[in-house]
Design a protein around this motif. Structure first.
Motif, PDB file in Angstrom:
ATOM      1  N   SER A   1       0.790  -1.226   0.000  1.00 44.24           N
ATOM      2  CA  SER A   1       0.000   0.000   0.000  1.00 44.24           C
ATOM      3  C   SER A   1       0.826   1.283   0.000  1.00 44.24           C
ATOM      4  O   SER A   1       0.283   2.368  -0.105  1.00 44.24           O
ATOM      5  CB  SER A   1      -0.960  -0.001   1.189  1.00 44.24           C
ATOM      6  N   ASP A   2       2.145   1.178   0.089  1.00 45.45           N
ATOM      7  CA  ASP A   2       2.985   2.366  -0.060  1.00 45.45           C
ATOM      8  C   ASP A   2       2.866   2.925  -1.473  1.00 45.45           C
ATOM      9  O   ASP A   2       3.073   4.098  -1.721  1.00 45.45           O
ATOM     10  CB  ASP A   2       4.452   2.029   0.184  1.00 45.45           C
ATOM     11  N   PHE A   3       2.546   2.028  -2.412  1.00 41.58           N
ATOM     12  CA  PHE A   3       2.398   2.453  -3.796  1.00 41.58           C
ATOM     13  C   PHE A   3       0.916   2.619  -4.089  1.00 41.58           C
ATOM     14  O   PHE A   3       0.113   1.765  -3.749  1.00 41.58           O
ATOM     15  CB  PHE A   3       2.971   1.396  -4.746  1.00 41.58           C
ATOM     16  N   LEU A   4       0.546   3.707  -4.728  1.00 42.86           N
ATOM     17  CA  LEU A   4      -0.868   3.906  -5.033  1.00 42.86           C
ATOM     18  C   LEU A   4      -1.315   3.042  -6.199  1.00 42.86           C
ATOM     19  O   LEU A   4      -2.473   2.683  -6.318  1.00 42.86           O
ATOM     20  CB  LEU A   4      -1.136   5.381  -5.338  1.00 42.86           C
ATOM     21  N   LEU A   5      -0.378   2.709  -7.051  1.00 45.10           N
ATOM     22  CA  LEU A   5      -0.684   1.863  -8.206  1.00 45.10           C
ATOM     23  C   LEU A   5       0.383   0.796  -8.341  1.00 45.10           C
ATOM     24  O   LEU A   5       1.574   1.102  -8.286  1.00 45.10           O
ATOM     25  CB  LEU A   5      -0.656   2.694  -9.493  1.00 45.10           C
ATOM     26  N   GLY A   6      -0.041  -0.451  -8.516  1.00 41.40           N
ATOM     27  CA  GLY A   6       0.916  -1.524  -8.758  1.00 41.40           C
ATOM     28  C   GLY A   6       1.514  -1.392 -10.152  1.00 41.40           C
ATOM     29  O   GLY A   6       1.022  -0.609 -10.966  1.00 41.40           O
ATOM     30  N   PRO A   7       2.536  -2.154 -10.440  1.00 35.22           N
ATOM     31  CA  PRO A   7       3.252  -1.995 -11.712  1.00 35.22           C
ATOM     32  C   PRO A   7       2.380  -2.290 -12.932  1.00 35.22           C
ATOM     33  O   PRO A   7       2.458  -1.578 -13.937  1.00 35.22           O
ATOM     34  CB  PRO A   7       4.398  -3.004 -11.623  1.00 35.22           C
ATOM     35  N   ASN A   8       1.536  -3.295 -12.835  1.00 26.92           N
ATOM     36  CA  ASN A   8       0.713  -3.627 -14.006  1.00 26.92           C
ATOM     37  C   ASN A   8      -0.422  -2.626 -14.178  1.00 26.92           C
ATOM     38  O   ASN A   8      -0.697  -2.183 -15.299  1.00 26.92           O
ATOM     39  CB  ASN A   8       0.180  -5.058 -13.892  1.00 26.92           C
ATOM     40  N   ALA A   9      -1.059  -2.254 -13.064  1.00 27.77           N
ATOM     41  CA  ALA A   9      -2.137  -1.265 -13.142  1.00 27.77           C
ATOM     42  C   ALA A   9      -1.592   0.041 -13.757  1.00 27.77           C
ATOM     43  O   ALA A   9      -2.224   0.625 -14.646  1.00 27.77           O
ATOM     44  CB  ALA A   9      -2.712  -1.011 -11.758  1.00 27.77           C
ATOM     45  N   ALA A  10      -0.429   0.463 -13.301  1.00 22.60           N
ATOM     46  CA  ALA A  10       0.141   1.730 -13.804  1.00 22.60           C
ATOM     47  C   ALA A  10       0.419   1.646 -15.304  1.00 22.60           C
ATOM     48  O   ALA A  10       0.116   2.583 -16.051  1.00 22.60           O
ATOM     49  CB  ALA A  10       1.437   2.041 -13.052  1.00 22.60           C
ATOM     50  N   ARG A  11       0.968   0.528 -15.731  1.00 29.41           N
ATOM     51  CA  ARG A  11       1.302   0.416 -17.164  1.00 29.41           C
ATOM     52  C   ARG A  11       0.045   0.318 -18.023  1.00 29.41           C
ATOM     53  O   ARG A  11       0.016   0.843 -19.137  1.00 29.41           O
ATOM     54  CB  ARG A  11       2.195  -0.802 -17.395  1.00 29.41           C
ATOM     55  N   VAL A  12      -0.973  -0.367 -17.511  1.00 31.68           N
ATOM     56  CA  VAL A  12      -2.210  -0.478 -18.292  1.00 31.68           C
ATOM     57  C   VAL A  12      -2.830   0.915 -18.461  1.00 31.68           C
ATOM     58  O   VAL A  12      -3.240   1.297 -19.556  1.00 31.68           O
ATOM     59  CB  VAL A  12      -3.208  -1.461 -17.629  1.00 31.68           C
ATOM     60  N   VAL A  13      -2.855   1.694 -17.372  1.00 35.68           N
ATOM     61  CA  VAL A  13      -3.402   3.061 -17.464  1.00 35.68           C
ATOM     62  C   VAL A  13      -2.632   3.858 -18.522  1.00 35.68           C
ATOM     63  O   VAL A  13      -3.212   4.589 -19.321  1.00 35.68           O
ATOM     64  CB  VAL A  13      -3.327   3.771 -16.098  1.00 35.68           C
ATOM     65  N   ARG A  14      -1.319   3.673 -18.549  1.00 35.58           N
ATOM     66  CA  ARG A  14      -0.492   4.453 -19.467  1.00 35.58           C
ATOM     67  C   ARG A  14      -0.643   4.000 -20.923  1.00 35.58           C
ATOM     68  O   ARG A  14      -0.589   4.803 -21.833  1.00 35.58           O
ATOM     69  CB  ARG A  14       0.976   4.360 -19.034  1.00 35.58           C
ATOM     70  N   HIS A  15      -0.833   2.696 -21.135  1.00 32.89           N
ATOM     71  CA  HIS A  15      -0.753   2.186 -22.512  1.00 32.89           C
ATOM     72  C   HIS A  15      -2.089   1.818 -23.158  1.00 32.89           C
ATOM     73  O   HIS A  15      -2.136   1.648 -24.378  1.00 32.89           O
ATOM     74  CB  HIS A  15       0.162   0.955 -22.554  1.00 32.89           C
ATOM     75  N   ALA A  16      -3.150   1.653 -22.367  1.00 35.94           N
ATOM     76  CA  ALA A  16      -4.412   1.205 -22.978  1.00 35.94           C
ATOM     77  C   ALA A  16      -5.070   2.333 -23.767  1.00 35.94           C
ATOM     78  O   ALA A  16      -5.052   3.492 -23.333  1.00 35.94           O
ATOM     79  CB  ALA A  16      -5.367   0.708 -21.894  1.00 35.94           C
ATOM     80  N   ALA A  17      -5.656   1.978 -24.898  1.00 33.57           N
ATOM     81  CA  ALA A  17      -6.334   2.980 -25.721  1.00 33.57           C
ATOM     82  C   ALA A  17      -7.766   3.199 -25.222  1.00 33.57           C
ATOM     83  O   ALA A  17      -8.399   4.197 -25.559  1.00 33.57           O
ATOM     84  CB  ALA A  17      -6.350   2.526 -27.174  1.00 33.57           C
ATOM     85  N   CYS A  18      -8.285   2.274 -24.421  1.00 32.47           N
ATOM     86  CA  CYS A  18      -9.669   2.392 -23.946  1.00 32.47           C
ATOM     87  C   CYS A  18      -9.701   2.982 -22.527  1.00 32.47           C
ATOM     88  O   CYS A  18      -8.655   3.272 -21.939  1.00 32.47           O
ATOM     89  CB  CYS A  18     -10.346   1.022 -23.974  1.00 32.47           C
ATOM     90  N   SER A  19     -10.895   3.112 -21.962  1.00 27.95           N
ATOM     91  CA  SER A  19     -11.027   3.618 -20.589  1.00 27.95           C
ATOM     92  C   SER A  19     -10.578   2.554 -19.598  1.00 27.95           C
ATOM     93  O   SER A  19     -10.703   1.353 -19.859  1.00 27.95           O
ATOM     94  CB  SER A  19     -12.481   3.966 -20.295  1.00 27.95           C
TER      95      SER A  19
END
Ligand code: ADP
Length: 142
Positions: A118-136
């Motif tokens: 919980s020190d990180f607000l976003l895990g590594p996969n969640a963060a990358r998906v937000v950055r790279h996905a073309a959809c919502s």
């Protein structure tokens, strides 16, 4: 609004994603959306380590994941919701983004991270998906 929704599930941590599953089920029930439930068997990049595993271990891991995913969906998703099961093999965030494109999903719903990190607000996969996905992308926090 979203006819197809992608719900990526880490089968090693099913309980930590309960709120994301609830959010996806609620969307699907409210709007008649299809749920594409995806799990990714991570790729082993180290050929030195992989050399010690039995032959075919990756194909067997994918088969085991398929069974576990069916089990998980049977328990977590009500019978009235239309579900497509997807098992992919490779880099987790990459496979999530690819599956969203291939299934024409307009929305990805996923948990932010494991609670113990919980020190990180976003895990590594969640963060990358937000950055790279073309959809919502809907990130569900505990
Ligand atoms: P953490 O490292 O804390 O688990 P992640 O970013 O990896 O953080 O996890 C957040 C979300 O990423 C999970 O709730 C799930 O939706 C997705 N995810 C993680 N691993 C997998 C996997 N192997 N297959 C499918 N989705 C995954």
């Amino acid at each position: 609004m979203f006819a197809d929704i992608l719900l990526p599930i880490d089968l090693n941590e099913p309980d930590t994603q309960a709120r994301a599953v609830t959010a996806a089920v609620e969307q699907a029930e409210a709007f008649g959306s299809r749920l594409h439930v995806l799990t990714v068997v991570p790729e082993f990049n180290s050929s030195i380590v992989a050399g010690f595993f039995p032959e075919n271990f990756e194909a067997r891991a994918v088969e085991a994941a398929r069974e576990q995913l069916h089990d998980f969906c049977g328990k977590a998703i009500p019978a009235g919701v239309q579900v497509q099961h997807i098992v992919a093999h490779g880099s987790i965030y990459n496979e999530i983004v690819k599956a969203a494109e291939e299934t024409g999903c307009g929305l990805i719903i996923m948990a932010s991270h494991r609670p113990e990190l919980s020190d990180f607000l976003l895990g590594p996969n969640a963060a990358r998906v937000v950055r790279h996905a073309a959809c919502s992308v809907m990130i569900v926090r505990d």
